[in-house]
Design a protein around this motif. Sequence first.
Motif, short mmCIF file in Angstrom:
data_model
loop_
_atom_site.label_atom_id
_atom_site.label_comp_id
_atom_site.label_asym_id
_atom_site.label_seq_id
_atom_site.Cartn_x
_atom_site.Cartn_y
_atom_site.Cartn_z
N GLN A 104 -7.09 21.28 35.01
CA GLN A 104 -6.47 22.57 35.27
C GLN A 104 -5.35 22.39 36.29
OE1 GLN A 104 -9.18 25.25 37.36
NE2 GLN A 104 -10.53 23.52 37.78
N SER A 105 -4.56 23.45 36.46
CA SER A 105 -3.44 23.40 37.39
C SER A 105 -3.95 23.34 38.83
CB SER A 105 -2.54 24.64 37.21
OG SER A 105 -2.00 24.66 35.91
N THR A 132 5.39 24.48 43.92
CA THR A 132 5.50 24.36 42.46
C THR A 132 5.45 22.91 42.00
OG1 THR A 132 7.91 24.40 42.68
CG2 THR A 132 6.82 26.50 42.28
N MET A 135 1.93 22.17 41.21
CA MET A 135 1.35 22.95 40.11
C MET A 135 1.86 22.54 38.75
SD MET A 135 0.99 26.82 41.63
CE MET A 135 2.70 26.96 42.14
N LYS A 136 3.07 21.97 38.69
CA LYS A 136 3.65 21.69 37.37
C LYS A 136 3.31 20.30 36.85
CE LYS A 136 8.14 20.02 39.03
NZ LYS A 136 9.58 20.33 39.09
N PRO A 138 0.47 17.14 35.97
CA PRO A 138 -0.97 16.98 35.71
C PRO A 138 -1.66 16.24 36.84
CG PRO A 138 0.30 15.47 34.37
CD PRO A 138 1.29 16.35 35.06
#
Length: 356
Positions: A104-105, A132, A135-136, A138
């Motif tokens: 998941q993020s 960010t 979060m972007k 993997p």
Amino acid sequence: MSAFTCVLRYPICKVFLLPKRTEKILKYEIFTNVMRISLSKHLSQTTLSSSLEDEEFRKLDLLTKGRQNRKGRQRGGVKTEILPPRYKRMPFDQDWNSVWPTAQSFKPSTVPLPLLQGFVKTGAPPDKYANTELMKIPNFLHLTPPTIEKHCAALKKFCTPWPKQLKTDEICDKEFPVEIITNDYCHAGPSIRDSRARIVTLKVKLSVLPLDYHAKDKLLRLVADRYDPTNDVLSITVDRCPLRKQNYDYACYLLTALFYESWKVEPWESEKTEADMEKYFWNGSRSQKAIVSTFRWMQGTVPYEVSETDILAQKVAEHYGEAVSSIYNNGESSETLQHYKDAACQLLNITQEKMS
């Protein structure tokens, strides 16, 4: 006089010389009409001004209403308690597999690590909150060593033990001569796909293939530089298909086609002479026939009744054949010439004493 004046202001009214009672009635009616007309004018002006006011744009004051709503909420609303981040509420021995079970993020409120990601010209990189960059990409927070151990324990019941006969790499290479090599890539990006993962490399040793000299020579000519003579390995790399499974099937097809094509003998190949050969062959050469005639000519040491097969089977003849082939195939050098000298002396039964 008043009636006459009224007639002058309002010429609609008619003036006659009447008695006093009639004059009073007339004055009352004129007064009533005047009041009615003035009232109607006033009402029309009021209606027009109100219609003009209605057509004007009305302003919406949100700030004032928002403040009023806040005051009302503060007075009569219920205050909600803001909880701390989850990693501050977790115990020290928390089971991480239950916190992050799947991919998941990134969630900064869950991960108890002071991570920094990004680049800033002046100062330290940004932290994990509202980042960010974290979060972007993997992450592998769901594949920690304890989690992998649990997965392996769950899959262990579906696995079979390693065969006891395959103890060494040599035995494995003998039983499984074909080796398939593929690569998986993981990088920081919005997608886990990588075009290089489709490439398949097939490796096999030519010694395990049932090939004679003609088939092996033709196969080597077909594969060109894909064969490594140092370790006797043929490598076929395929990347023209979009999927890995397609490239694997195509590599197996190429190996099969090369094997059967190498065994084919064209009609013109039977017409090759000794000068057309790619290397020197001792069997059937003129030098071999000369050795047979030389042995038969030396009747004092070798009986004339000895056949050609028996002559060529002697170690002296084999030694001489290897020396001649080495000179033709490897070129003249001090080693090859010395080898040829020793073989010729043994063949003619010449010792060092006789040479001196």
